[in-house]
Design an enzyme around this catalytic site. Structure first.
Site, short mmCIF file in Angstrom:
data_model
loop_
_atom_site.label_atom_id
_atom_site.label_comp_id
_atom_site.label_asym_id
_atom_site.label_seq_id
_atom_site.Cartn_x
_atom_site.Cartn_y
_atom_site.Cartn_z
N ASP A 106 0.79 -1.22 0.00
CA ASP A 106 0.00 0.00 0.00
C ASP A 106 0.83 1.28 0.00
O ASP A 106 0.55 2.22 -0.73
CB ASP A 106 -0.88 -0.08 1.26
CG ASP A 106 -1.61 1.18 1.56
OD1 ASP A 106 -2.42 1.56 0.72
OD2 ASP A 106 -1.38 1.76 2.63
N ASP A 109 4.70 0.44 4.11
CA ASP A 109 4.69 -0.82 4.86
C ASP A 109 4.44 -1.98 3.90
O ASP A 109 4.54 -1.82 2.69
CB ASP A 109 3.62 -0.75 5.97
CG ASP A 109 2.24 -0.43 5.40
OD1 ASP A 109 2.08 -0.40 4.15
OD2 ASP A 109 1.30 -0.22 6.19
N TYR A 258 -8.06 2.06 6.68
CA TYR A 258 -8.88 2.65 5.63
C TYR A 258 -10.36 2.60 6.00
O TYR A 258 -11.14 1.91 5.38
CB TYR A 258 -8.55 2.00 4.29
CG TYR A 258 -7.16 2.41 3.83
CD1 TYR A 258 -6.96 3.64 3.22
CD2 TYR A 258 -6.05 1.61 4.07
CE1 TYR A 258 -5.69 4.06 2.84
CE2 TYR A 258 -4.78 2.02 3.69
CZ TYR A 258 -4.61 3.25 3.08
OH TYR A 258 -3.36 3.67 2.71
N GLU A 498 5.19 9.82 3.95
CA GLU A 498 4.84 8.49 3.43
C GLU A 498 4.15 8.59 2.07
O GLU A 498 3.22 9.36 1.90
CB GLU A 498 3.94 7.75 4.43
CG GLU A 498 3.72 6.29 4.03
CD GLU A 498 3.12 5.43 5.14
OE1 GLU A 498 2.57 5.99 6.10
OE2 GLU A 498 3.20 4.18 5.01
#
Ligand SMILES: *[C@@H]1O[C@H](CO)[C@@H](O)[C@H](O)[C@H]1NC(C)=O
Ligand SMILES: *[C@@H]1O[C@H](CO)[C@@H](O)[C@H](O)[C@H]1NC(C)=O
Ligand SMILES: *[C@@H]1O[C@H](CO)[C@@H](O)[C@H](O)[C@H]1NC(C)=O
Length: 525
Positions: A106, A109, A258, A498
């Site tokens: 994703d 990670d 999410y 990120e």
């Protein structure tokens, strides 16, 4: 021969007449052109035609952005172009006797989250369908298609039965307690599914949208695969629609990452894609009937993201009013009006312009992953302005003021320019592009030297290290700046540093449009 002098005089005279006539005609033509120009300032701009000159800067940025999908690939890699990546996640899915080794991690990670992964695929399909000719012109089409297929291969395997869809691989708590390379991970990889007793309308519908849109991408090149995708898309849509429950409700643990704020947007988005893929009026009636009234929030602009697809659905469905011979469909017109309201909110000089911007004009909605909204908005803006250009639609009206396709495209360019370095921080947020870009991207694989094989917990020294990442996460679009236009390039600053695959997907769509100008296809089939 003797007659030559006379004939010469005669020639002179006729040349004079020709000259006068030509001059008169030229004058008349010039007048008409000037007159037409004056009219044209209000009229539609010319249709662009086939792809023209390439803007080198956007071509370079596109080539960079596309590579992030290679960085994120799980499974047994094919033609791997990223020197520091290797095979990983090979046993994913084995608990259910399924091959869930492909797909993409994703973000920084090693989780595979179904909702944002499917959204990435839908946006990538959309970009290819609209701008595949542009991608081809700069030799990125094959790459984009291969990345899309890497996700849809996973999605096909994740849907083993009509009403069962695997929507997560890995346990975020376990996964986040490690800082290791994907190639070396040893943590358990539990699976989560949605089914009739624990439904997940939004994730099933988004997966249907991904597969329906991808079925169009592969329709010519691989008809068998395209049919398979479409079959899955139809089944998943029925499952999503029949068992209307949010996955956040039936599986509360997904809320930590999410969390979904609703599924009505995904139902309309998926039905919209299924209509494009099948031409079956059932799907058109689905979006224009009661479901539209219930879920579409007509007239209210919203922000396009992995959680909320309404603005995307509005632009996608308004496409049918520009080209599909559906101009008279009053249901579709409501989507178009709402898409216009979205554009009016984005245009900085519009009376209904949103205030959610930084001082230098970047759309700014959230502190976490701030760049997702401006880039996704700019992607919708280029689509809408391209629909207008190709259909010779002169303008939209925002509370009485008119705006042309060029104004909408200009807004999109302002956002991408900011991302690529024209900003108060004087840095690019696209990793690998420009002279200055983030060096401490929050990304495990990029932060650990390829030859170091730290165990789960040993690797945290790389998270804490003050050295820049040893590997460049090429194509990563990081979270981005704060509202006050500052950016802390610090690895542990996940809020800003990120990247994610869905950020790259919207950026790839946006850059693909801007690489050159051309008319869009009138139909995806
Ligand atoms: C249905 O999904 C839920 C949530 O993932 C799971 O706990 C349950 O075991 C599944 N049901 C079956 C019959 O597999
Ligand atoms: C998830 O979203 C729902 C619906 O918007 C909300 O009620 C819930 O509080 C959210 N959960 C978390 C953990 O944020
Ligand atoms: C900018 O905003 C961030 C987040 O709100 C804050 O932490 C930081 O101190 C601000 N920086 C400046 C220079 O104002």
């Amino acid at each position: 021969m003797g007659a030559e002098p006379t004939s010469k005089g005669c020639k002179w005279l006729s040349w004079c007449i020709v000259f006068v006539v030509v001059a008169l005609i030229a004058g008349a033509v010039a007048l008409v052109v000037i007159k037409k120009r004056q009219n044209d300032s209000d009229g539609p701009a010319p249709v662009p035609g086939p792809p023209g000159a390439v803007t080198q800067k956007y071509s370079d940025a596109l080539k960079t952005a596309v590579q992030f999908f290679d960085v994120q690939k799980s499974g047994k890699l094919v033609d791997n172009k990223i020197s520091w990546r290797g095979d990983s996640g090979l046993d994913d899915g084995s608990d259910a006797k399924l091959d869930l080794s492909k797909g993409m991690y994703d973000a920084g990670d090693h989780m595979k989250f179904g909702l944002p992964m499917a959204f990435t695929a839908t946006v990538l399909s959309w970009s290819i369908l609209e701008y595949g000719d542009h991608m081809d012109k700069v030799e990125q089409l094959d790459n984009a298609q291969a990345s899309l297929k890497w996700i849809t291969d996973f999605l096909v395997n994740a849907h083993p039965k009509d009403n069962v869809l695997y929507i997560q691989v890995g346990d975020p708590k376990k996964d986040h307690s490690c800082w290791d390379r994907p190639e070396d991970m040893t943590e358990k990889r539990p699976l989560i599914q949605v089914n009739t007793s624990a439904p997940g309308t939004e994730v099933a519908a988004e997966t249907a949208a991904a597969m329906a849109s991808a079925s169009l991408v592969f329709k010519k090149s691989d008809p068998t695969y395209s049919d398979t995708l479409l079959k899955h898309a139809k089944q998943l849509f029925s499952f999503a629609d029949k068992y209307r429950v949010s996955y956040s409700e039936s599986i509360p643990e997904v809320q930590a990452f999410y969390n979904s704020t609703g599924f009505g947007d995904e139902l309309l988005w998926a039905a919209g894609w299924l209509y494009h893929a099948t031409g079956d009026k059932t799907y058109l009636n689905y979006v224009t009937g009661d479901n539209g009234e219930e879920f579409a929030e007509f007239g209210k602009p919203s922000w396009f993201s992995w959680d909320n697809k309404l603005a995307g659905a509005q632009v996608l469905l308004s496409r049918l009013t520009f080209f599909g011979g559906n101009t008279g469909n009053s249901g579709l017109q409501k989507y178009r009006k709402t898409a216009e309201a979205v554009m009016c909110g984005l245009l900085p000089k519009s009376p209904t312009a949103t205030d959610s911007r930084t001082k230098s004009g970047l759309i700014w909605i959230s502190e976490w992953n701030a760049l997702q909204h401006p880039v996704a908005s700019a992607f919708l803006a280029v689509l809408y302005s391209d629909y207008m250009l190709t259909s010779r639609t002169a303008k939209i009206t925002c509370d009485g003021d008119s705006f042309k396709p060029a104004d909408i495209r200009k807004f999109a360019i302002s956002q991408v320019e900011y991302v690529l370095g024209n900003n108060p921080m004087e840095m690019s947020f696209l990793v690998g592009y420009g002279d200055k870009y983030p060096e401490y991207v929050h990304h495990r694989g990029a932060s650990i030297p390829a030859d170091a094989k730290p165990s789960c917990s040993d690797g945290f020294k790389y998270l804490k290290s003050s050295d820049p990442n040893p590997n460049v996460a090429t194509g990563a679009l990081v979270g981005g700046p704060f509202l006050n236009e500052t950016y802390r390039d610090v690895r542990d600053n996940a809020m800003q540093a990120e990247p994610s695959t869905y950020n790259s997907a919207v950026l790839v769509g946006l850059l693909s449009s801007l690489v050159t100008t051309s008319s869009v296809v009138e139909s995806f089939t």
